[in-house]
Design an enzyme around this catalytic site. Sequence first.
Site, PDB file in Angstrom:
ATOM      1  N   ASP A 333      -2.742 -67.593 -53.647  1.00  0.00           N
ATOM      2  CA  ASP A 333      -2.688 -66.466 -52.710  1.00  0.00           C
ATOM      3  C   ASP A 333      -3.602 -66.701 -51.510  1.00  0.00           C
ATOM      4  O   ASP A 333      -3.208 -66.519 -50.348  1.00  0.00           O
ATOM      5  CB  ASP A 333      -3.094 -65.182 -53.443  1.00  0.00           C
ATOM      6  CG  ASP A 333      -2.206 -64.005 -53.062  1.00  0.00           C
ATOM      7  OD1 ASP A 333      -1.162 -64.225 -52.428  1.00  0.00           O
ATOM      8  OD2 ASP A 333      -2.553 -62.861 -53.418  1.00  0.00           O
ATOM      9  N   ASP A 393       1.234 -58.860 -57.272  1.00  0.00           N
ATOM     10  CA  ASP A 393      -0.033 -58.141 -57.367  1.00  0.00           C
ATOM     11  C   ASP A 393      -0.009 -57.083 -58.459  1.00  0.00           C
ATOM     12  O   ASP A 393      -1.048 -56.505 -58.795  1.00  0.00           O
ATOM     13  CB  ASP A 393      -0.359 -57.487 -56.020  1.00  0.00           C
ATOM     14  CG  ASP A 393      -0.468 -58.513 -54.900  1.00  0.00           C
ATOM     15  OD1 ASP A 393      -0.962 -59.619 -55.170  1.00  0.00           O
ATOM     16  OD2 ASP A 393      -0.025 -58.221 -53.775  1.00  0.00           O
TER      17      ASP A 393
END
Length: 482
Positions: A333, A393
Amino acid sequence: VAADEGILHASGSGVPPVTKDYCIIYNSNWVSLPKTLDNATFRPLENLTSTVLCSSSEVPSGVMKDKAVVVMRGNCTFLEKARIAQSLGAKMLLIASKSRLSAISDNKTDFEDVTLPVALIRYNDIVDMQLVLGNEVNVTLYSPPLPEFDYSMVVIFLIAVFTVSLGGYWSGVAELENLKAVASPGERETRRKKEENVTFTPVTVILFVVICCVMLVLLYFFYKWLVYVIISVFCLASAMSLYNCLAALIGEIPIGQCRVTCCNKTIEVRLIFLAAFCIAAAVVWAVFRNEDRWAWILQDILGVAFCLNFIKTLKMPNFKSCVILLGLLLLYDVFFVFITPFITKNGASIMVEVAAGPFGNSEKLPVVIRVPRLEHSASTLCDLPFSLLGFGDIIVPGLLVAYCRRFDVQTRSSSVYYISCTIAYAVGMVLTFVVLALMKMGQPALLYLVPCTLITSSLVAWRRKEMKKFWKGNSYQVGWMP
């Protein structure tokens, strides 16, 4: 070129006056608009959309005096129109456009004498203004600052925490049923046939992260083709996930259980209707996915079902695998959000570009929870901006929450791991939103969610002196007695 969004506030002549706001695009290098209506000056609107105002001879003398004037977009430049309007006594110039609103750009160097406020407005909004407010309308322009906080973040927070907590709880229920089956040899085979879980080992975790990296890079370079592949996969996977979620609920209802037999197999009629409903929901979303006013609701429902089913189905065997998965995806990420801008030609993040649709592509990847911004602003008038949270997420920390819940069931620890990890996830989400508001740029949520959940789970295991059991996982399952 500066392209700024502002608001045209229009007021009718009725009693009490009817007011309405419309989107405008202006250039802040040319004019500075007031931030509130308190400092704004109203002008009567003169509708001259029958002309493009490329020559002063196009309008009668004195018709523009001390007025806000709206004309059509034409062959001459914006500043040429503004100079003519200013010379004829106008105090504000609105240029109506039948095409999509775009940035206002002209060479201001040759028009330093032009001080007239100039703004671009949709032609359809001018028509609507006359229909709603009548022919006698007073208007003003202002550009309020974007709100620091939007309530759409609260909605996303609730969706995310609900999905993670419910997915973890569902995984724990499945684990409890497994332990019951172990204690009952007659149920063991039946349970094995129903078992749909996939277990991640450290090797498969690494392979999974590599596939994510390759897929993201391929999407960046071949987005306009692969986006339709992702949409198709999402429709299929979300329909199946919605079916699994609703079937689990329906299974607890002891009514309407009539069955039909087909091909030597029996199936409940209500499940047939349920399958048809889930397929229809996915198809409706696919057809109307670009209807921003309401399609986001259906996408979020399908997305929540997809995340729930993923968290319940994919089992992390131990905390070691959780650390590897969450750690690698955290690096993934951060790299694709913060490091890739130094590599790409346009200096943009690969992650952000893919999420937004590279090169202005109108098709968006359906891998996010979307909630439209709820605070009134120029952006909500000009477009329908969304607050976004990626499925990853939710799913990635959700797998750790699910492991904590299963470990609670295995060790009969009164849900302490599950509750602590869920609270840590909520804290991580709040921290993400705080940093987002302070830095005013997209954030990799895993940068805050992973440390919060991993550190909290480790501290609980260390405090309870169960770190060795927690780290190695299933090999330390205790016997379950009904």
